[in-house]
Design an enzyme around this catalytic site. Structure first.
Site, PDB file in Angstrom:
ATOM      1  N   THR A 164       0.844  -1.197   0.000  1.00  0.00           N
ATOM      2  CA  THR A 164       0.000   0.000   0.000  1.00  0.00           C
ATOM      3  C   THR A 164       0.879   1.246   0.000  1.00  0.00           C
ATOM      4  O   THR A 164       0.636   2.196  -0.759  1.00  0.00           O
ATOM      5  CB  THR A 164      -0.943  -0.013   1.218  1.00  0.00           C
ATOM      6  OG1 THR A 164      -1.840  -1.116   1.095  1.00  0.00           O
ATOM      7  CG2 THR A 164      -1.729   1.278   1.328  1.00  0.00           C
ATOM      8  N   GLN A 176       0.227  -9.839  -6.241  1.00  0.00           N
ATOM      9  CA  GLN A 176      -0.345 -11.166  -6.421  1.00  0.00           C
ATOM     10  C   GLN A 176       0.392 -12.001  -7.455  1.00  0.00           C
ATOM     11  O   GLN A 176      -0.051 -13.106  -7.798  1.00  0.00           O
ATOM     12  CB  GLN A 176      -1.833 -11.039  -6.810  1.00  0.00           C
ATOM     13  CG  GLN A 176      -2.692 -10.411  -5.733  1.00  0.00           C
ATOM     14  CD  GLN A 176      -2.915 -11.299  -4.515  1.00  0.00           C
ATOM     15  OE1 GLN A 176      -2.656 -12.494  -4.556  1.00  0.00           O
ATOM     16  NE2 GLN A 176      -3.383 -10.719  -3.416  1.00  0.00           N
ATOM     17  N   ALA A 194       5.564  -8.820   1.245  1.00  0.00           N
ATOM     18  CA  ALA A 194       6.111 -10.092   1.727  1.00  0.00           C
ATOM     19  C   ALA A 194       5.031 -11.051   2.205  1.00  0.00           C
ATOM     20  O   ALA A 194       5.180 -12.272   2.069  1.00  0.00           O
ATOM     21  CB  ALA A 194       7.111  -9.818   2.858  1.00  0.00           C
ATOM     22  N   THR A 197      13.918   4.033  10.150  1.00  0.00           N
ATOM     23  CA  THR A 197      14.873   3.019  10.584  1.00  0.00           C
ATOM     24  C   THR A 197      14.543   1.668   9.953  1.00  0.00           C
ATOM     25  O   THR A 197      13.382   1.261   9.922  1.00  0.00           O
ATOM     26  CB  THR A 197      14.846   2.881  12.117  1.00  0.00           C
ATOM     27  OG1 THR A 197      15.225   4.141  12.676  1.00  0.00           O
ATOM     28  CG2 THR A 197      15.815   1.798  12.588  1.00  0.00           C
ATOM     29  N   CYS A 231     -18.405  -5.713   3.103  1.00  0.00           N
ATOM     30  CA  CYS A 231     -19.771  -5.521   3.575  1.00  0.00           C
ATOM     31  C   CYS A 231     -19.839  -4.143   4.237  1.00  0.00           C
ATOM     32  O   CYS A 231     -18.961  -3.739   4.956  1.00  0.00           O
ATOM     33  CB  CYS A 231     -20.174  -6.606   4.554  1.00  0.00           C
ATOM     34  SG  CYS A 231     -19.092  -6.727   5.958  1.00  0.00           S
TER      35      CYS A 231
HETATM   36  C1  LIG Z   1      -2.978  -6.490  -5.659  1.00  0.00           C
HETATM   37  C2  LIG Z   1      -2.742  -5.991  -4.246  1.00  0.00           C
HETATM   38  N1  LIG Z   1      -2.087  -4.810  -4.073  1.00  0.00           N
HETATM   39  C3  LIG Z   1      -1.850  -4.316  -2.839  1.00  0.00           C
HETATM   40  C4  LIG Z   1      -2.274  -5.007  -1.707  1.00  0.00           C
HETATM   41  C5  LIG Z   1      -1.954  -4.410  -0.339  1.00  0.00           C
HETATM   42  O1  LIG Z   1      -0.783  -5.033   0.142  1.00  0.00           O
HETATM   43  P1  LIG Z   1      -0.268  -4.683   1.637  1.00  0.00           P
HETATM   44  O2  LIG Z   1      -0.416  -3.198   1.781  1.00  0.00           O
HETATM   45  O3  LIG Z   1       1.168  -5.111   1.668  1.00  0.00           O
HETATM   46  O4  LIG Z   1      -1.136  -5.465   2.549  1.00  0.00           O
HETATM   47  C6  LIG Z   1      -2.963  -6.216  -1.842  1.00  0.00           C
HETATM   48  C7  LIG Z   1      -3.498  -6.938  -0.629  1.00  0.00           C
HETATM   49  N2  LIG Z   1      -4.642  -7.769  -0.955  1.00  0.00           N
HETATM   50  C8  LIG Z   1      -5.548  -8.205  -0.087  1.00  0.00           C
HETATM   51  C9  LIG Z   1      -5.606  -7.978   1.233  1.00  0.00           C
HETATM   52  O5  LIG Z   1      -6.740  -8.659   1.680  1.00  0.00           O
HETATM   53  N3  LIG Z   1      -7.392  -9.298   0.663  1.00  0.00           N
HETATM   54  C10 LIG Z   1      -6.650  -9.034  -0.461  1.00  0.00           C
HETATM   55  O6  LIG Z   1      -6.920  -9.455  -1.576  1.00  0.00           O
HETATM   56  C11 LIG Z   1      -3.185  -6.739  -3.129  1.00  0.00           C
HETATM   57  O7  LIG Z   1      -3.807  -7.916  -3.325  1.00  0.00           O
END
Ligand SMILES: Cc1ncc(COP(=O)(O)O)c(CNc2co[nH]c2=O)c1O
Length: 400
Positions: free
Chosen positions: A72, A181, A202, A239, A327
């Site tokens: 994210t 993914q 990760a 850090t 939901c």
């Molecule tokens: C395509 C994709 N991008 C970004 C993220 C975010 O990654 P994070 O920030 O490291 O957690 C997810 C998490 N996907 C999902 C999290 O819960 N259900 C999901 O499909 C993802 O599937």
């Protein structure tokens, strides 16, 4: 029997990864930026993790791989900093993405629209992907960035990133892919695919939650999202989270080692599960062709069965899955990806995502087949909306 089939949401940390991380919590715990021995003691492990990351995606020495707190953050960093560098301080004003990106991309794009950026959301076809050629007609001389996910988290559908990267390279437009993914699930070779930025996480390939990374080709300039402290060469301050960096390096090494063999084993279990559900249940369909899907994912739609209801029934059978649809209060949102591929609103409420891992066993697959089919029968028996529809000519509801 407990069966976890929500690996696209997050995965179990591989015990070998945990073992690699443990020394860096209470033995080698100095701040890597400290000059004394307690700080420099972690440097070899950090270097090893970085090398594991480079090898896993076949990055070149000219490229940068910067650890972040999660994908994210990586996604926010690329979108917001290209906005600063190319739009606020440049002559661009346009970003191209897709309708089915993860919320960390879609919400950031909506924020940028509020700042006046023009954003194009490419529609997907009935397979849930954007065909590469459609990109050509949406890129303009004002386009600052194209951002397209490598694989979708709900359907597992794989996007034509190689072709899209070539188009962006030809047009001189920066190209970002959210590969969360894809990395660790399918081969990712950045000597063979042109991307300028790539996000990773990760906890999608048996590493710890709370650590991600951003690949930057040729060390392309990109204004930091986080300032202060000059860590990671000034590219991302904060850090270094040494145990988690070590964990991500170990996890990506394990996930990409013999990946073709790992994919074949997971795919065989996924296909056996999918075949059994399609054979034993009427009025169901799965989204997207298997040939173009990550080997661990099934998005199955069960006519007449509300996704959330199915989820809880599976939960009572100690099976963890997800609907992909969020939901909101008492109103359930339809699965946005299924709506995007053209499913009607009623059907878009019935999606269940099953996502396996290399730790999923054949016995677990057998248990899920039995429990899933029983749950569907139970819920349809009490469904006020399910009326057995005539099967399509030649038998079962066709694959979408
Ligand atoms: C395509 C994709 N991008 C970004 C993220 C975010 O990654 P994070 O920030 O490291 O957690 C997810 C998490 N996907 C999902 C999290 O819960 N259900 C999901 O499909 C993802 O599937």
């Amino acid at each position: 029997m407990h069966v976890y089939l929500d690996n696209n949401a997050t995965t179990m940390v591989d015990p070998a990864v945990t073992e690699a991380m443990i020394p860096f919590f209470s033995e080698i715990y100095g701040n890597p930026n400290s000059l004394h021995r307690y700080g420099t003691a972690s440097h070899p492990a950090i270097t090893k993790a970085i090398n594991q990351m480079y090898k896993a995606i076949n990055a070149s020495d000219n490229d940068d791989i910067i650890f972040t707190s999660c994908a994210t953050e990586s996604n926010n960093w690329v979108l917001k900093s290209v906005w600063v560098d190319k739009i606020l301080n440049g002559d661009k004003n346009h970003i191209v993405t897709t309708e089915v990106e993860h919320p960390s991309v879609l919400s950031t794009c909506r924020f940028l629209e509020e700042q006046g950026v023009k954003v194009t959301y490419l529609p997907v076809n009935d397979q849930g992907i954007v065909e590469a050629h459609t990109l050509r007609s949406f890129i303009t001389d004002k386009t600052a960035l194209v951002s397209v996910m490598w694989a979708n988290n709900e359907t597992g559908m794989i996007f034509p990133i190689k072709e899209m990267g070539q188009i962006c390279k030809e047009r001189g437009v920066l190209f970002h892919t959210d590969a969360v993914q894809a990395v660790g699930k399918i081969p990712v070779d950045l000597q063979n695919v042109h991307v300028d930025f790539m996000s990773m996480s990760a906890h999608k390939f048996h590493g710890p939650k709370g650590i991600g990374a951003l690949y930057i080709r040729n060390s392309e300039a990109l204004t930091p999202l986080l300032h202060g402290g000059e860590h990671m060469g000034g590219r991302r301050s904060g850090t270094l989270n040494v145990p988690y960096i070590v964990g991500m390096g170990k996890a990506i090494e394990l996930a990409t080692q013999n990946i073709e063999e790992k994919m074949a084993l997971i795919r065989a279990k996924r296909d056996r599960l999918e075949d059994a559900l399609l054979a034993q249940l009427e009025d169901v369909f799965t989204v997207g062709s298997r040939e173009n899907r990550t080997p661990n994912t099934i998005l199955i739609s069960i006519r007449g069965v509300e996704g959330e209801g199915m989820l809880w029934d599976l939960n009572n059978a100690l099976i963890g899955a997800s609907t992909g649809s969020a939901c909101a209060s008492e109103d359930l949102e339809a699965n946005t990806v299924m709506l995007a591929i053209g499913a009607d609103h009623e059907l878009a409420h019935t999606g269940i995502r099953l996502s396996l891992s290399r730790f999923t066993t054949d016995a677990e697959v057998d248990y899920v087949i039995e429990s899933f089919t029983k749950a569907v029968a139970r819920l349809r028996a009490i469904s006020s909306s399910y009326a057995k529809v005539q099967p399509t000519p030649g038998g079962k509801a066709a694959e979408c």
